[in-house]
Design a protein around this motif. Sequence first.
Motif, PDB file in Angstrom:
ATOM      1  N   ARG A   1       1.055  11.254  -1.280  1.00 13.20           N
ATOM      2  CA  ARG A   1      -0.370  11.074  -0.999  1.00 13.20           C
ATOM      3  C   ARG A   1      -0.567  10.640   0.457  1.00 13.20           C
ATOM      4  O   ARG A   1      -1.447  11.137   1.153  1.00 13.20           O
ATOM      5  CB  ARG A   1      -0.954  10.040  -1.956  1.00 13.20           C
ATOM      6  CG  ARG A   1      -2.273   9.462  -1.532  1.00 13.20           C
ATOM      7  CD  ARG A   1      -3.445  10.266  -1.995  1.00 13.20           C
ATOM      8  NE  ARG A   1      -4.660   9.528  -1.682  1.00 13.20           N
ATOM      9  CZ  ARG A   1      -5.734  10.092  -1.202  1.00 13.20           C
ATOM     10  NH1 ARG A   1      -5.774  11.388  -1.026  1.00 13.20           N
ATOM     11  NH2 ARG A   1      -6.784   9.391  -0.918  1.00 13.20           N
ATOM     12  N   CYS A   2       0.272   9.715   0.920  1.00 10.58           N
ATOM     13  CA  CYS A   2       0.191   9.271   2.321  1.00 10.58           C
ATOM     14  C   CYS A   2       0.388  10.453   3.267  1.00 10.58           C
ATOM     15  O   CYS A   2      -0.340  10.602   4.250  1.00 10.58           O
ATOM     16  CB  CYS A   2       1.241   8.196   2.607  1.00 10.58           C
ATOM     17  SG  CYS A   2       0.903   6.609   1.836  1.00 10.58           S
ATOM     18  N   LYS A   3       1.351  11.300   2.985  1.00 11.09           N
ATOM     19  CA  LYS A   3       1.610  12.452   3.856  1.00 11.09           C
ATOM     20  C   LYS A   3       0.467  13.461   3.801  1.00 11.09           C
ATOM     21  O   LYS A   3       0.100  14.035   4.828  1.00 11.09           O
ATOM     22  CB  LYS A   3       2.937  13.109   3.491  1.00 11.09           C
ATOM     23  CG  LYS A   3       4.131  12.249   3.907  1.00 11.09           C
ATOM     24  CD  LYS A   3       5.437  12.965   3.747  1.00 11.09           C
ATOM     25  CE  LYS A   3       5.913  12.899   2.328  1.00 11.09           C
ATOM     26  NZ  LYS A   3       7.288  13.390   2.160  1.00 11.09           N
ATOM     27  N   ARG A   4      -0.132  13.655   2.626  1.00  9.30           N
ATOM     28  CA  ARG A   4      -1.290  14.559   2.522  1.00  9.30           C
ATOM     29  C   ARG A   4      -2.457  14.049   3.358  1.00  9.30           C
ATOM     30  O   ARG A   4      -3.130  14.802   4.059  1.00  9.30           O
ATOM     31  CB  ARG A   4      -1.727  14.719   1.066  1.00  9.30           C
ATOM     32  CG  ARG A   4      -0.945  15.735   0.298  1.00  9.30           C
ATOM     33  CD  ARG A   4      -1.638  16.136  -0.993  1.00  9.30           C
ATOM     34  NE  ARG A   4      -2.033  15.015  -1.825  1.00  9.30           N
ATOM     35  CZ  ARG A   4      -1.260  14.412  -2.726  1.00  9.30           C
ATOM     36  NH1 ARG A   4      -0.021  14.816  -2.900  1.00  9.30           N
ATOM     37  NH2 ARG A   4      -1.721  13.417  -3.444  1.00  9.30           N
ATOM     38  N   VAL A  57       5.041   9.675  -5.583  1.00  9.38           N
ATOM     39  CA  VAL A  57       3.632  10.056  -5.691  1.00  9.38           C
ATOM     40  C   VAL A  57       2.826   9.380  -4.584  1.00  9.38           C
ATOM     41  O   VAL A  57       2.006  10.009  -3.902  1.00  9.38           O
ATOM     42  CB  VAL A  57       3.078   9.690  -7.086  1.00  9.38           C
ATOM     43  CG1 VAL A  57       1.579   9.923  -7.153  1.00  9.38           C
ATOM     44  CG2 VAL A  57       3.794  10.482  -8.160  1.00  9.38           C
ATOM     45  N   TYR A  58       3.057   8.097  -4.386  1.00  9.81           N
ATOM     46  CA  TYR A  58       2.354   7.325  -3.360  1.00  9.81           C
ATOM     47  C   TYR A  58       2.677   7.861  -1.962  1.00  9.81           C
ATOM     48  O   TYR A  58       1.785   8.064  -1.136  1.00  9.81           O
ATOM     49  CB  TYR A  58       2.765   5.855  -3.485  1.00  9.81           C
ATOM     50  CG  TYR A  58       1.942   4.898  -2.665  1.00  9.81           C
ATOM     51  CD1 TYR A  58       0.800   4.313  -3.183  1.00  9.81           C
ATOM     52  CD2 TYR A  58       2.329   4.569  -1.365  1.00  9.81           C
ATOM     53  CE1 TYR A  58       0.050   3.431  -2.442  1.00  9.81           C
ATOM     54  CE2 TYR A  58       1.582   3.677  -0.614  1.00  9.81           C
ATOM     55  CZ  TYR A  58       0.442   3.112  -1.161  1.00  9.81           C
ATOM     56  OH  TYR A  58      -0.301   2.245  -0.407  1.00  9.81           O
ATOM     57  N   ARG A  59       3.970   8.101  -1.696  1.00 11.59           N
ATOM     58  CA  ARG A  59       4.385   8.603  -0.375  1.00 11.59           C
ATOM     59  C   ARG A  59       3.826   9.996  -0.109  1.00 11.59           C
ATOM     60  O   ARG A  59       3.386  10.287   1.011  1.00 11.59           O
ATOM     61  CB  ARG A  59       5.908   8.615  -0.267  1.00 11.59           C
ATOM     62  CG  ARG A  59       6.513   7.240  -0.279  1.00 11.59           C
ATOM     63  CD  ARG A  59       7.984   7.236   0.102  1.00 11.59           C
ATOM     64  NE  ARG A  59       8.779   8.286  -0.480  1.00 11.59           N
ATOM     65  CZ  ARG A  59       9.470   8.196  -1.609  1.00 11.59           C
ATOM     66  NH1 ARG A  59       9.442   7.077  -2.305  1.00 11.59           N
ATOM     67  NH2 ARG A  59      10.192   9.208  -2.044  1.00 11.59           N
ATOM     68  N   HIS A  64      -2.540   4.963   2.828  1.00 15.19           N
ATOM     69  CA  HIS A  64      -2.920   5.478   1.518  1.00 15.19           C
ATOM     70  C   HIS A  64      -4.387   5.238   1.196  1.00 15.19           C
ATOM     71  O   HIS A  64      -5.074   6.109   0.662  1.00 15.19           O
ATOM     72  CB  HIS A  64      -2.030   4.841   0.446  1.00 15.19           C
ATOM     73  CG  HIS A  64      -2.259   5.363  -0.927  1.00 15.19           C
ATOM     74  ND1 HIS A  64      -3.178   4.812  -1.777  1.00 15.19           N
ATOM     75  CD2 HIS A  64      -1.686   6.392  -1.595  1.00 15.19           C
ATOM     76  CE1 HIS A  64      -3.166   5.462  -2.919  1.00 15.19           C
ATOM     77  NE2 HIS A  64      -2.255   6.431  -2.837  1.00 15.19           N
ATOM     78  N   ASP A  65      -4.892   4.065   1.518  1.00 10.08           N
ATOM     79  CA  ASP A  65      -6.255   3.685   1.145  1.00 10.08           C
ATOM     80  C   ASP A  65      -7.275   3.859   2.264  1.00 10.08           C
ATOM     81  O   ASP A  65      -8.437   3.497   2.093  1.00 10.08           O
ATOM     82  CB  ASP A  65      -6.268   2.234   0.671  1.00 10.08           C
ATOM     83  CG  ASP A  65      -5.386   2.034  -0.548  1.00 10.08           C
ATOM     84  OD1 ASP A  65      -5.369   2.930  -1.421  1.00 10.08           O
ATOM     85  OD2 ASP A  65      -4.696   1.004  -0.621  1.00 10.08           O
ATOM     86  N   ALA A  66      -6.869   4.415   3.385  1.00  7.48           N
ATOM     87  CA  ALA A  66      -7.785   4.577   4.521  1.00  7.48           C
ATOM     88  C   ALA A  66      -8.761   5.718   4.280  1.00  7.48           C
ATOM     89  O   ALA A  66      -8.411   6.734   3.677  1.00  7.48           O
ATOM     90  CB  ALA A  66      -6.988   4.852   5.789  1.00  7.48           C
ATOM     91  N   SER A  67      -9.974   5.541   4.767  1.00  8.23           N
ATOM     92  CA  SER A  67     -10.945   6.637   4.703  1.00  8.23           C
ATOM     93  C   SER A  67     -10.561   7.666   5.761  1.00  8.23           C
ATOM     94  O   SER A  67      -9.858   7.339   6.729  1.00  8.23           O
ATOM     95  CB  SER A  67     -12.353   6.109   4.980  1.00  8.23           C
ATOM     96  OG  SER A  67     -12.499   5.796   6.352  1.00  8.23           O
ATOM     97  N   ALA A 102       6.777   9.262   5.482  1.00  9.10           N
ATOM     98  CA  ALA A 102       6.354   8.123   4.673  1.00  9.10           C
ATOM     99  C   ALA A 102       7.626   7.470   4.141  1.00  9.10           C
ATOM    100  O   ALA A 102       8.288   8.025   3.266  1.00  9.10           O
ATOM    101  CB  ALA A 102       5.455   8.569   3.529  1.00  9.10           C
ATOM    102  N   PRO A 103       8.010   6.314   4.681  1.00  8.08           N
ATOM    103  CA  PRO A 103       9.265   5.682   4.273  1.00  8.08           C
ATOM    104  C   PRO A 103       9.247   5.207   2.817  1.00  8.08           C
ATOM    105  O   PRO A 103       8.191   4.910   2.255  1.00  8.08           O
ATOM    106  CB  PRO A 103       9.400   4.501   5.234  1.00  8.08           C
ATOM    107  CG  PRO A 103       8.054   4.272   5.787  1.00  8.08           C
ATOM    108  CD  PRO A 103       7.298   5.551   5.693  1.00  8.08           C
ATOM    109  N   LYS A 104      10.415   5.117   2.226  1.00  7.23           N
ATOM    110  CA  LYS A 104      10.544   4.725   0.822  1.00  7.23           C
ATOM    111  C   LYS A 104      10.010   3.331   0.540  1.00  7.23           C
ATOM    112  O   LYS A 104       9.592   3.044  -0.578  1.00  7.23           O
ATOM    113  CB  LYS A 104      12.008   4.796   0.382  1.00  7.23           C
ATOM    114  CG  LYS A 104      12.460   6.184   0.106  1.00  7.23           C
ATOM    115  CD  LYS A 104      13.828   6.179  -0.535  1.00  7.23           C
ATOM    116  CE  LYS A 104      14.199   7.598  -0.904  1.00  7.23           C
ATOM    117  NZ  LYS A 104      15.484   7.658  -1.605  1.00  7.23           N
TER     118      LYS A 104
END
Length: 113
Positions: free
Chosen positions: A56-59, A52-54, A86-89, A44-46
Motif C-alpha cells: 500500500r505504501c508503494k502504491r 499488505v501494508y508495505r 501509508h496514512d498520508a493524503s 518500503a522497508p520491512k
Amino acid sequence: MRTLKSAKAFERVFKKGRRGRSPFVRVSVLACEGPEQPSVAFVAPKRLGNAVYRNRCKRVLREAARASGLPLLGYDVILFATDRTHDASPEELRRGLRSALAKAGVGALRGDE
C-alpha cells in the motif's frame, strides 16, 4: 514509468546520490550518466509492517510520483516510504515529495509552476 531494478543501480544511486526527506517520504537522487533514461524506484522497508501494508505504501508513492511528474529528465530517483506514508493524503504526500526533492537539490516538478 521506468523503474530501477538492479542491485548495482540501487547501490550507485544510494551511495553517490543526494538525499532529502520529509515526514512522508525520503529520497535519493542521482544525475543519470550518459544517454540512460531516467528511472524511479519505490522502497518500503520491512520494519514498516507486513506485505499488505508495505505494498500500500508503494502504491501511494507510485501515485504521488506520477502526479508530480516523475521520472525527472536526467535523474534516477529512489523513494523510500516512512511510517507516515501509508496514512498520508495525496496532497500531503505530493507536498512532502516536492519538499524532499528540493532538499536533495532537484528543480521544479509538474504542479510547481
